[in-house]
Structures are given as structure tokens and as C-alpha cells.
Design a protein around this motif. Structure first.
Motif, mmCIF file in Angstrom:
data_model
loop_
_atom_site.group_PDB
_atom_site.id
_atom_site.type_symbol
_atom_site.label_atom_id
_atom_site.label_comp_id
_atom_site.label_asym_id
_atom_site.label_seq_id
_atom_site.Cartn_x
_atom_site.Cartn_y
_atom_site.Cartn_z
ATOM 1 N N GLU A 144 70.886 56.129 24.781
ATOM 2 C CA GLU A 144 70.792 56.018 23.229
ATOM 3 C C GLU A 144 70.468 57.359 22.746
ATOM 4 O O GLU A 144 70.158 57.317 21.580
ATOM 5 C CB GLU A 144 69.647 54.957 23.007
ATOM 6 C CG GLU A 144 68.306 55.503 23.540
ATOM 7 C CD GLU A 144 66.982 54.452 23.109
ATOM 8 O OE1 GLU A 144 67.273 53.488 22.425
ATOM 9 O OE2 GLU A 144 66.004 54.880 23.563
ATOM 10 N N SER B 18 78.581 51.258 25.181
ATOM 11 C CA SER B 18 77.294 50.686 24.451
ATOM 12 C C SER B 18 76.607 50.076 25.388
ATOM 13 O O SER B 18 77.094 49.361 26.214
ATOM 14 C CB SER B 18 78.077 49.728 23.269
ATOM 15 O OG SER B 18 78.685 50.425 22.145
ATOM 16 N N ALA C 90 73.336 50.664 21.360
ATOM 17 C CA ALA C 90 73.039 51.966 21.579
ATOM 18 C C ALA C 90 74.248 52.813 22.312
ATOM 19 O O ALA C 90 74.712 52.149 23.217
ATOM 20 C CB ALA C 90 71.682 52.396 22.080
ATOM 21 N N TYR D 294 69.283 46.107 19.959
ATOM 22 C CA TYR D 294 70.060 46.874 19.289
ATOM 23 C C TYR D 294 71.197 47.353 19.898
ATOM 24 O O TYR D 294 70.883 47.509 21.228
ATOM 25 C CB TYR D 294 69.243 48.201 18.554
ATOM 26 C CG TYR D 294 68.642 48.983 19.329
ATOM 27 C CD1 TYR D 294 68.941 50.107 19.863
ATOM 28 C CD2 TYR D 294 67.195 48.549 19.709
ATOM 29 C CE1 TYR D 294 68.270 50.781 20.729
ATOM 30 C CE2 TYR D 294 66.486 49.291 20.659
ATOM 31 C CZ TYR D 294 66.903 50.490 21.214
ATOM 32 O OH TYR D 294 66.184 51.110 22.211
ATOM 33 N N PRO E 197 68.319 57.266 17.454
ATOM 34 C CA PRO E 197 68.470 57.628 18.836
ATOM 35 C C PRO E 197 67.219 58.533 19.326
ATOM 36 O O PRO E 197 66.529 59.000 18.461
ATOM 37 C CB PRO E 197 69.620 58.543 18.525
ATOM 38 C CG PRO E 197 70.331 58.450 17.572
ATOM 39 C CD PRO E 197 69.492 57.622 16.370
ATOM 40 N N THR F 222 72.367 54.703 17.507
ATOM 41 C CA THR F 222 71.759 53.322 17.652
ATOM 42 C C THR F 222 72.084 52.549 16.167
ATOM 43 O O THR F 222 71.898 53.071 15.122
ATOM 44 C CB THR F 222 70.172 53.382 17.795
ATOM 45 O OG1 THR F 222 69.641 54.272 16.544
ATOM 46 C CG2 THR F 222 69.613 54.025 19.041
#
Length: 144
Positions: A28, A90, A75, A73, A22, A32
Motif C-alpha cells: 500500500e 491492487s 491499495a 480499501y 499510503p 490507497t
């Protein structure tokens, strides 16, 4: 018949530490996780893609002479800012690494955001992304 070892050899990359953590960016700041990763080899066809992903880093840098590793990714923010939602949603972020997993560039803003319309499929979040190259085209699939 082959036997399976009860003690498989495990190699931990990056000294066992996560390569994505993070940050102070609102989207984020909480967590993460769950990355999708693809290696993009240097070539005349891929160089325009690489150029867009690496920010101000030059294509002439030796650390990317063979290609880059692109990490999409998931987050989540540490807190939801909309009081109508009881959960934090997210987002999908992108970070770029050398093939040896040394950081090159991390995008400050999410690349895929959940919809603000609660009737749209990804309103509750962009989750479980997977990245694939099929027939020379990159596809990013995720759950909403």
C-alpha cells in the motif's frame, strides 16, 4: 414540482483529508483509494466480529461503545516487484475507525490478495470492493 439547488451543501469529513493514505507497507505504498465502508453496531452477535477486527484494542474502550466503522480499501504498491508484470496490482486492506472516523486499528497486511496464477480471474488485482450485510451475513464483492 421541487427544484434542485445549483449550490448543494457539502460537508467534508476529517477536515477534507483522506482517512486512508499510503503507508510504508510494500502493498500500500503507492496509492490507497476506492473504499467500501460498513458500520458494525455493538451487540452480543457482532462483538466477536469486532474483537477480530480491532487488534489488541479492548472491547471495553468507550470510543467503541456503540460500534465501529470498517473500511475495506484498495491499495497498490509504488512499484511492481515482479519484472514479468508491467503494472502494480491492487490489494484489499482493512482499517477500523470509531463512528466519528477516528482511527482505531489498521491491519498491516492485505486481507485479500490477487492470485499468483495468471489464469485466475483476480490475477491483475483486487478492485472496486463493495461490502454489504444481507440477512446478518457480511458479503464482500470485488472485481478481479
Amino acid at each position: 414540482m421541487p427544484t434542485c439547488s445549483s449550490q448543494p451543501k457539502i460537508t467534508r469529513l476529517n477536515n477534507g483529508k483522506p482517512i486512508i493514505s499510503p503507508t510504508s507497507n510494500w502493498w500500500e505504498s503507492g496509492a490507497t483509494f476506492n473504499p467500501a465502508v460498513v458500520y458494525v453496531e455493538r451487540s452480543p452477535k457482532n462483538d466477536p466480529i469486532i474483537r477480530k477486527l480491532i487488534g489488541s484494542v479492548s472491547l471495553d474502550e468507550t470510543r467503541i461503545k456503540d460500534g465501529i466503522v470498517v473500511v475495506h480499501y484498495r491499495a497498490r504498491p509504488s512499484q511492481e516487484t515482479d519484472p514479468k508484470r508491467p503494472f502494480s496490482r491492487s490489494f484489499s486492506g482493512v482499517a477500523v475507525f470509531t463512528p466519528e472516523l477516528h482511527p482505531i486499528y489498521r491491519h498491516n497486511n492485505p486481507v485479500i490478495l490477487p492470485s499468483e496464477d495468471e489464469n485466475i480471474y483476480d490475477y491483475v488485482g483486487v478492485e472496486d470492493g463493495r461490502l454489504h450485510c444481507i440477512g446478518g451475513i457480511y458479503y464482500y464483492l470485488y472485481c478481479g
